[in-house]
Design an enzyme around this catalytic site. Structure first.
Site, PDB file in Angstrom:
ATOM      1  N   ASN A 141     102.482  81.121   8.010  1.00  0.00           N
ATOM      2  CA  ASN A 141     103.119  82.417   7.616  1.00  0.00           C
ATOM      3  C   ASN A 141     103.477  83.119   9.057  1.00  0.00           C
ATOM      4  OD1 ASN A 141     103.626  84.975   6.821  1.00  0.00           O
ATOM      5  ND2 ASN A 141     101.350  85.567   6.304  1.00  0.00           N
ATOM      6  N   LYS A 145     104.852  85.706   9.512  1.00  0.00           N
ATOM      7  CA  LYS A 145     104.807  87.157   9.403  1.00  0.00           C
ATOM      8  C   LYS A 145     106.426  87.915  10.019  1.00  0.00           C
ATOM      9  CE  LYS A 145      99.959  87.034   9.199  1.00  0.00           C
ATOM     10  NZ  LYS A 145      98.542  87.214   9.475  1.00  0.00           N
ATOM     11  N   HIS A 158      99.908  88.897  -0.163  1.00  0.00           N
ATOM     12  CA  HIS A 158      99.324  88.906   1.174  1.00  0.00           C
ATOM     13  C   HIS A 158      98.526  90.298   1.409  1.00  0.00           C
ATOM     14  CE1 HIS A 158      98.385  88.588   5.501  1.00  0.00           C
ATOM     15  NE2 HIS A 158      98.423  87.312   5.156  1.00  0.00           N
ATOM     16  N   GLU A 192      98.037  91.902   3.883  1.00  0.00           N
ATOM     17  CA  GLU A 192      98.996  92.979   4.811  1.00  0.00           C
ATOM     18  C   GLU A 192      99.712  93.730   3.811  1.00  0.00           C
ATOM     19  OE1 GLU A 192     100.262  90.366   7.757  1.00  0.00           O
ATOM     20  OE2 GLU A 192      98.169  90.143   8.558  1.00  0.00           O
ATOM     21  N   GLU A 208      91.932  84.433   1.704  1.00  0.00           N
ATOM     22  CA  GLU A 208      92.095  85.007   3.050  1.00  0.00           C
ATOM     23  C   GLU A 208      91.256  86.090   3.343  1.00  0.00           C
ATOM     24  OE1 GLU A 208      96.046  83.505   5.155  1.00  0.00           O
ATOM     25  OE2 GLU A 208      96.200  85.566   4.124  1.00  0.00           O
ATOM     26  N   GLY A 224      93.643  87.217  12.013  1.00  0.00           N
ATOM     27  CA  GLY A 224      94.243  87.607  13.161  1.00  0.00           C
ATOM     28  C   GLY A 224      93.134  88.120  14.104  1.00  0.00           C
ATOM     29  N   SER A 280      92.315  83.018  10.855  1.00  0.00           N
ATOM     30  CA  SER A 280      92.256  82.326  12.294  1.00  0.00           C
ATOM     31  C   SER A 280      91.980  81.059  12.463  1.00  0.00           C
ATOM     32  CB  SER A 280      90.681  83.296  12.630  1.00  0.00           C
ATOM     33  OG  SER A 280      91.277  84.649  13.077  1.00  0.00           O
TER      34      SER A 280
HETATM   35  P1  13P Z   1      96.108  84.375  11.338  1.00  0.00           P
HETATM   36  O1  13P Z   1      95.952  82.760  11.242  1.00  0.00           O
HETATM   37  O2  13P Z   1      96.762  84.597  12.473  1.00  0.00           O
HETATM   38  O3  13P Z   1      94.715  84.450  11.198  1.00  0.00           O
HETATM   39  O4  13P Z   1      96.789  84.800   9.958  1.00  0.00           O
HETATM   40  C1  13P Z   1      96.175  84.480   8.684  1.00  0.00           C
HETATM   41  C2  13P Z   1      97.319  84.984   7.828  1.00  0.00           C
HETATM   42  O5  13P Z   1      97.130  86.105   7.475  1.00  0.00           O
HETATM   43  C3  13P Z   1      97.961  83.796   7.022  1.00  0.00           C
HETATM   44  O6  13P Z   1      98.828  84.563   6.081  1.00  0.00           O
END
Ligand code: 13P
Length: 249
Positions: free
Chosen positions: A9, A11, A93, A95, A163, A169, A209
């Site tokens: 992803n 983003k 997601h 976010e 997740e 992150g 992560s």
């Molecule tokens: P990270 O791997 O950067 O922690 O992000 C995970 C994520 O949100 C994937 O959709």
């Protein structure tokens, strides 16, 4: 045997120059390895599909609207995503749940529309740190599964990604016991609702992560069938070892 899947992803990262990372990734993928999906920003869907044509890499989007068309300025539909040649879409997601107040029912509607367009939905669920610390994780996961997944689920049209929000992150990863507990729980909930024949074939991804140095351990869990990777999917040199770890698991 369930299929294994490594999804990246990106983003809100990447411009045309980033396609070079996809090309590089193609050249270092394991033979006969897991399915690999890259979800770049919308602006790169067409070009990423062209760049990966005939390779083992599939392309996905990061969201779609719940309607198929209409007066929704700035949004894109599942059909438009499919039109680019993309085959997947990430939905729900955290976010987007946080920044755009997306509710489980929005995710469910988007999933149905995405299926209608022929896309495979990667549906994200996961608890906040507060929910983890107050032992609410499994209740939250159960609620998200019950309300985000439409009834017509199949192993071809859906992937579920766990997740934990506090692991995204942050460099913080749940203990292996926590990963095993939640993934086993998700599988049991899917079996209870959809029956073993369907539920046992739905890939479950862990996300949050995932890095080259922790991927192999995470993939040891029986009900972890792959990963949804953020930061470490941006560079082929970081994503490739994760894909290789999945191939070896
Ligand atoms: P990270 O791997 O950067 O922690 O992000 C995970 C994520 O949100 C994937 O959709």
């Amino acid at each position: 045997m369930r299929r294994k899947l490594a999804a990246g992803n990106w983003k809100m990262n990447g411009t045309a120059a980033s396609l070079e990372e996809i090309r590089k990734l193609q050249s270092i993928l394991p033979n006969g390895g897991p399915d690999v999906v890259i979800c770049p920003p919308t602006t790169l869907l067409f070009s990423a599909c062209s760049a990966t044509e005939g390779s083992g890499i599939q392309i996905g989007a990061q969201d779609c609207h719940a309607e198929t068309d209409g007066a929704y300025t700035g949004d894109i539909s599942g059909e438009m995503i499919a039109d680019t040649g993309a085959r997947y879409v990430i939905l729900g997601h955290s976010e987007r749940r946080e920044a755009y107040a997306e509710r489980n029912r929005d995710v469910r509607h988007k999933t149905s529309t995405a299926w209608h367009a022929g896309l495979t939905a990667i549906i994200c669920i996961g608890e906040t740190l507060e929910e983890r610390e107050t032992n609410a994780t499994l209740d939250v996961i159960a609620g998200q599964l019950a309300s985000s997944l439409p009834d017509a689920i199949t192993a071809d049209n859906t992937v579920v990604a766990y997740e934990p929000i506090w692991a995204i992150g942050t460099g913080k990863v749940p203990t292996q016991a926590q990963i095993v507990e939640v993934h086993d729980f998700i599988r049991s909930k899917l079996v209870a609702r959809f029956g073993a024949q369907i539920a046992d074939q739905i890939p479950l991804l862990y996300g949050g992560s995932v890095k080259p140095d922790n991927a192999a351990t995470i993939f040891e869990a029986e009900n972890v069938d792959g990963a949804l990777v953020g930061g470490a999917s941006l560079k082929a040199d970081d994503f490739a070892p994760i894909i290789h770890a999945l191939a070896d698991s």
